[in-house]
Design an enzyme around this catalytic site. Sequence first.
Site, PDB file in Angstrom:
ATOM      1  N   LYS A  83       1.559 -57.330  -7.585  1.00 34.92           N
ATOM      2  CA  LYS A  83       1.922 -58.350  -6.590  1.00 34.92           C
ATOM      3  C   LYS A  83       0.913 -59.488  -6.656  1.00 34.92           C
ATOM      4  O   LYS A  83      -0.293 -59.264  -6.546  1.00 34.92           O
ATOM      5  CB  LYS A  83       1.860 -57.743  -5.194  1.00 34.92           C
ATOM      6  CG  LYS A  83       3.196 -57.465  -4.569  1.00 34.92           C
ATOM      7  CD  LYS A  83       2.985 -56.948  -3.160  1.00 34.92           C
ATOM      8  CE  LYS A  83       4.250 -56.950  -2.359  1.00 34.92           C
ATOM      9  NZ  LYS A  83       4.023 -56.435  -1.005  1.00 34.92           N
TER      10      LYS A  83
HETATM   11  O1  G3P Z   1       5.187 -55.941   2.034  1.00 31.22           O
HETATM   12  C1  G3P Z   1       5.358 -57.227   2.469  1.00 31.22           C
HETATM   13  C2  G3P Z   1       6.183 -57.391   3.736  1.00 31.22           C
HETATM   14  O2  G3P Z   1       7.300 -56.574   3.695  1.00 31.22           O
HETATM   15  C3  G3P Z   1       5.397 -57.296   5.000  1.00 31.22           C
HETATM   16  O3  G3P Z   1       6.201 -57.170   6.151  1.00 31.22           O
HETATM   17  O4  G3P Z   1       6.419 -56.694   8.558  1.00 31.22           O
HETATM   18  O5  G3P Z   1       4.156 -57.296   7.642  1.00 31.22           O
HETATM   19  O6  G3P Z   1       5.952 -59.010   7.847  1.00 31.22           O
HETATM   20  P1  G3P Z   1       5.641 -57.569   7.611  1.00 31.22           P
END
Ligand code: G3P
Length: 215
Positions: A83
């Site tokens: 990533k």
């Molecule tokens: O992994 C990246 C993303 O899915 C993070 O999600 O809930 O922290 O905005 P969130």
Amino acid sequence: MRIFMDTANIEDIRRGVAMGVVDGVTTNPSLVAKEGIEYRDRVLEICEVVQGPVSAECISEAADDLVEEARRIAAWNEHVVVKIPMTEAGLAAIKRVSAEGIKVNTTLIFSPNQALLAARAGATYVSPFIGRLNDAGHDGMAVVRESVQIFEAFHLPTQVLAASIRLPRDVTDAALAGSHVATIPANVLFEMVKHPLTDSGIERFLADAKKYTPV
Ligand code: G3P
């Protein structure tokens, strides 16, 4: 649409994989920090369980450092997808490591233009953050839909990976928007299995099945 789990919790991943519907996993520093374990150790454990793409995040900022870190992380296991965040240095690094055959998931995508740039740099996946866009008053799913449209129009092989999903309905919307993958938090994935009419239906069938001799 392929289903990834957006978690670093190994028990949840085992449960999801046992359901037979999990194709991959995405992690980030925040998710691994919650688990109280070294990043590499957990990623290797996840690779063993899922046997599919597992995203592990770079934390360097300069292009040369990102390239070096991406090479190191990619060498952990054949299933690792690196990533890299959407920045100018990130794009330069994506271009270089993708040319070496390293699979990249471009993270922190918030616009179709960012998705287009990452695709042109050679990324395997772009991750629009639906929930964070919605939190900020934007239409998160529009970024998924428009990125898919652009990739299709220009035959770009990069896949859209809908991330930052918060609700079961987000998964439906991502699928309808043509997303190639959705990465889903464990609680949302397990919630998707359920429906009250399924539960009451099972209850009634089991009650009626008692009225005859089991086969
Ligand atoms: O992994 C990246 C993303 O899915 C993070 O999600 O809930 O922290 O905005 P969130």
